[in-house]
Design an enzyme around this catalytic site. Structure first.
Site, PDB file in Angstrom:
ATOM      1  N   HIS A 150       1.144  -1.264   0.094  1.00 17.95           N
ATOM      2  CA  HIS A 150       0.048   0.023   0.093  1.00 17.95           C
ATOM      3  C   HIS A 150       1.249   1.009   0.035  1.00 17.95           C
ATOM      4  O   HIS A 150       1.409   1.672   0.480  1.00 17.95           O
ATOM      5  CB  HIS A 150      -0.884  -0.006   1.582  1.00 17.95           C
ATOM      6  N   SER A 151       0.587   2.186  -0.901  1.00 21.58           N
ATOM      7  CA  SER A 151       1.149   3.969  -1.000  1.00 21.58           C
ATOM      8  C   SER A 151       2.575   3.542  -1.278  1.00 21.58           C
ATOM      9  O   SER A 151       3.153   2.498  -2.001  1.00 21.58           O
ATOM     10  CB  SER A 151       0.747   4.530   0.438  1.00 21.58           C
ATOM     11  N   MET A 152       3.826   3.510  -0.365  1.00 19.18           N
ATOM     12  CA  MET A 152       5.310   3.663  -0.743  1.00 19.18           C
ATOM     13  C   MET A 152       5.675   2.282  -0.713  1.00 19.18           C
ATOM     14  O   MET A 152       6.389   2.119  -0.539  1.00 19.18           O
ATOM     15  CB  MET A 152       5.876   4.815   0.284  1.00 19.18           C
TER      16      MET A 152
END
Length: 905
Positions: A150-152
């Protein structure tokens, strides 16, 4: 524009995922060397109820999946994936099941501080090796791990491939959720941008070596204002046969935009992910299949085009149409059939020969959303003998309220199957049509129409499908609203209409279901611009109700359209560059103040000088000329020979993220923000200074030496703080010290100016006695006092501007300070530190400037140079700082260093 980005988007159509048993997180013991090297990180195994109890001894037999949280993310975010996967495994009696692991990154702010990204990547590598060791010696032991980031966390997963000792075969599937793959949202330090460059370059150069890794990137759509979806598309890999990028609004059976956090718990999206996981299982190995083609087929089935059938790797081409079904021949060009408690099955056969001359396509729809086959095609000339047919259901597409098939294959007949209906009520419909008659063109408003142009079309036909082509809709700065109004002849109940905005060059469709009759508003915006070699046209597909009239328009008033097309898109795509434009304006103002000091001997006020000096024509034309010349090979060769970096505007243009007038508008935004922040800053200083003067009598203005032993001790102390702890911490300390100095100076000037005004007011109407008693000594004293105050006011105006500049330096370095404070219990020294060297230089500069005045500056031989340097620095800042915000403090520091030299030389 900010309001539109943050609040004006579609409602949250995601359902929440719930656990049926209490979630538990079992901490996995790591090797001592790994635990000692990464004390802040941990690895957990997710479980619930009996499943969690059974796995406490770590005798695992499932398929390993590793979840990586993103910026400030929690390892507990794995629970939605883990819980739904557990329920799905229960449905198949645990014939297959997944073990979900999750990494605890201590909720680090890696989107703002890139110094820990490499450390996280190396820790994930260790986790992968530990996970695979847990299955060693087991039957059907896995040789690879699937990763969900998720995300980074998705970027960290991609960075695994850049490690020298990492074996690419250790991961075969990577799914990223709202991950900014193209570039960081806020490039606040060099480590962050260098990390992105290394990862993306590796994936481009080693693309052939990554064919065994299947990658899916899911973006959140317009609800995600933290990471715009254009950044979540895998760079230059759209044509790659092992990578896929989609927006959640286009995912079948989800059809919903998600915000940056809800993408990890959106039930519809998680269900699609888990269904894909189970379809990826190889029955022989009981692990995720090693066949890249099958992996891509599964992902396309669940995330791109769903035919309303369960996934089959090799579906049967031919199907026997046998049984006691009644066969009915339909020769009409339009047909509708309602099913309700039918006692026997039926085959409706449509001979195609009689329609080929008049029509080009046949369209069929079925409101029964089960997964059985329903439409077939056969080659027999006699419809009654059509016993073997091709299953056309695999060519159909699932929509929110119906499944549809658009085809005119080289077949003799099309057969619609209506099975026995035990209490089911649904409708089938088919029609033959010419594609040209159902395709209309709608010119869209462009950038320079100022919202005054409008287009409107009326769809009077009784057809079931229309395609509205949106002409010249291909750039990201285009944003407008489409209005669809439906009218029906009768008030009987009808199926809802489905409107789909289809973007052919990327998977970013959006679907809206509307009642009939109704008035519907659709926001038309692009996540990525049309590629240069793509000539396809975006379409608005209208799956309509019969006997209804549809009016489609994009009429917009000036007040609602023009700000929307510019401000909304500029904020959405380029809000992160505003600090560069604000500092550039302040730096131009600072140079203007030094120029007025040369010409008049007085320092002008910040707000007045900003209005006079900060003009876009001073900086923008030069950058535009350089970007234009970089299109020529000879100029690019000269530029590269000088070892100059590429201009940021050229990079943004190559990504189709730059559009006409954007830099000018951003500069004007920067002027406005700099102006009002300066007014607010000065007002606060005046207010607090007046309160301070009323409570405490300020000391008399005193002139001290620029360099004293006490100041040298202060510089050394703060330099040690910067070197041994965190550079941003030293910057904050010197900032507060400088702010206090300016604040006290302001209070003294405020008090002395009031006294001076009172004295001059009394002396302007003197009595005869006073006039005769005034001697030359008192006149000289008053003259000296007035000149001292005037000099202090001039110095104060310059200090306020420097403080404005320094405030933005502090804000840009704040993320590394927050990261350091959060990890202080693990390490006192921030390593690597993006602003350590800059902080030491700034400490030396501000300790000297703190006690400086305009009297030293005015007499300096370097003042003319110092007054001219801010202009080229502002140009350089806009040229190289828009995609590298960490460079902004360097330009400001150089300008302030010249100021210090003016005080000394």
């Amino acid at each position: 524009g900010v309001r539109d980005v943050l609040f004006l988007y579609e409602e949250n159509r995601c359902s929440m995922t719930y656990m049926y048993e209490y979630p538990e997180y079992l901490k996995i013991k790591l090797p001592k060397k790994t635990a000692r090297r990464y004390p802040a990180y941990e690895l957990y195994l997710y479980g619930e109820g009996n499943y969690a109890e059974e796995n406490k001894n770590l005798l695992l037999k499932g398929i390993p999946v590793l979840f990586l949280p993103g910026n400030a993310g929690s390892y507990k975010q794995v629970r939605s994936l883990g819980s739904i996967a557990l329920r799905k495994a229960e449905d198949v009696d645990f014939k297959y099941h997944f073990n979900f692991f999750s990494v605890n990154f201590n909720e680090e702010l890696v989107a703002l501080y890139g110094g820990s990204l490499q450390r996280q990547t190396k820790f994930v590598h260790e986790c992968v090796k530990v996970i695979l060791k847990l299955y060693r010696g087991r039957e059907f032991a896995p040789t690879s791990v699937a990763i969900v980031g998720h995300s980074m966390g998705g970027l960290v997963a991609r960075a695994l491939l850049t490690l020298k000792n990492f074996k690419p075969e250790l991961i075969n599937l990577l799914i990223t959720q709202a991950t900014p793959h193209v570039a960081p949202v806020m490039p606040l330090d060099k480590y962050l941008t260098d990390f992105y460059t290394a990862v993306n370059n590796h994936w481009i150069l080693k693309a052939q070596d990554l064919r065994n890794l299947t990658t899916l990137s899911v973006a959140g759509g317009f609800r995600d204002y933290q990471v715009r979806s254009g950044l979540a598309f895998l760079p230059r890999l759209s044509q790659h046969d092992s990578a896929l990028s989609v927006v959640s609004s286009a995912v079948p059976r989800a059809w919903a935009s998600t915000d940056h956090l809800s993408i990890v718990w959106c039930k519809e999206l998680i269900l699609a992910t888990i269904r894909a996981f189970f379809d990826l299982i190889d029955e022989n190995t009981r692990q995720i299949t090693e066949d890249p083609k099958k992996r891509m087929s599964v992902l396309n089935h669940h995330f791109v085009r769903h035919p309303a059938k369960l996934f089959e790797e090799n579906p049967e081409v031919f199907t026997e149409l046998t049984g006691t079904f009644t066969r009915i021949t339909v020769k009409a060009s339009k047909w509708t059939y309602s099913v309700y408690n039918d006692s026997d099955g039926k085959y409706f056969t449509f001979p195609l020969a009689s329609h080929r001359k008049s029509y080009s396509h046949v369209y069929c729809e079925n409101s029964m959303l089960d997964t059985s086959s329903w439409i077939y095609g056969c080659m027999n000339s006699n419809s009654s003998m059509c016993l073997e047919a091709t299953d056309l259901s695999w060519r159909a597409e699932l929509l929110p309220t119906t499944k549809v098939s658009i085809d005119y294959p080289s077949l003799s007949h099309i057969v619609i199957e209506v099975p026995l209906a035990a209490g089911n009520k649904y409708t089938l419909a088919c029609e033959f049509f010419n594609e040209d008659s159902r395709t209309v063109q709608l010119p869209v408003t462009h950038l320079f129409s100022l919202g005054l142009s409008s287009s409107k079309i009326l769809l009077n036909s009784t057809g079931l499908l229309y395609n509205v082509q949106l002409q010249h809709f291909n750039q990201i700065y285009q944003a407008f609203k489409i209005y669809i109004e439906s009218h029906c002849q009768s008030l009987k109940e009808r199926k809802p209409s489905v409107y789909r905005l289809h973007i052919p060059w990327s998977h970013e469709d959006s679907i809206i279901v509307a009642k009939v009759p109704s008035f519907t508003e659709i926001s038309a915006k692009l996540h990525i611009a049309q590629p240069q070699n793509d000539s396809r046209v975006p379409e608005l597909n209208i799956y309509s109700s019969s006997d209804c009239q549809y009016e489609v328009s994009n009429t917009n008033l000036f007040y609602s359209y023009y700000p929307y097309i510019l401000v909304f898109q500029i904020v959405r795509f380029h809000a992160g560059t505003l600090p560069v434009y604000i500092v550039s304006n302040i730096l131009l103002t600072y140079g203007g103040q030094l120029s007025t000091l040369i010409s008049t001997g007085q320092c002008s006020d910040f707000s007045l000088e900003l209005v006079r000096t900060a003009k876009p024509y001073k900086v923008e034309p030069l950058i535009s000329i350089v970007v234009f010349l970089q299109g020529f090979n000879w100029f690019r060769e000269i530029w590269e020979s000088l070892s100059l970096p590429e201009v940021d505007a050229a990079v943004l243009t190559s990504r189709d993220a730059w559009f006409p007038l954007v830099s000018l508008i951003l500069f004007l935004f920067g002027t406005g923000i700099a102006y009002w922040s300066g007014v607010f800053f000065s007002t606060c200083l005046k207010l607090f200074s007046s309160l301070w003067s009323a409570l405490i009598r300020p000391t008399v203005l005193q002139k001290d030496k620029l360099i004293t032993p006490r100041r040298l001790c202060g510089v050394v102390s703060l330099a040690l703080v910067s070197w041994t702890t965190c550079g941003a911490f030293a910057v904050i300390i010197i900032y507060l010290q400088y702010f206090l100095c300016v604040y006290l100076t302001f209070a003294v000037c405020f008090q002395d100016s009031d006294c001076s005004k009172e004295t001059s007011r009394n002396s302007s109407t003197p009595t005869v006695k006073n006039q005769s008693s005034m001697d030359s000594t008192s006149k000289a004293t008053q003259s000296l006092s007035n000149s001292t105050i005037a000099e202090a006011v001039n110095s104060l105006k310059l200090h306020v501007t420097i403080l404005n500049l320094f405030t933005w330096i502090v804000l840009l370095n704040l993320p590394s300070l927050i990261y350091w404070l959060k990890n202080l219990r693990y390490n006192v020294r921030l390593d690597p530190d993006p602003c350590r060297s800059t902080a030491i230089i700034l400490v030396c500069i501000l300790e000297i400037l703190m006690n400086s005045s305009t009297s030293e500056v005015k007499s300096s031989k370097l003042l003319k140079i110092a007054a001219k340097v801010p202009l080229p620095l502002s140009v350089a800042m806009l040229a190289f700082g828009r995609m590298h915000l960490y460079k902004v403090p360097h330009f400001v520091t150089f300008s302030l260093l010249l100021h210090v030299l003016c005080c000394i030389v």
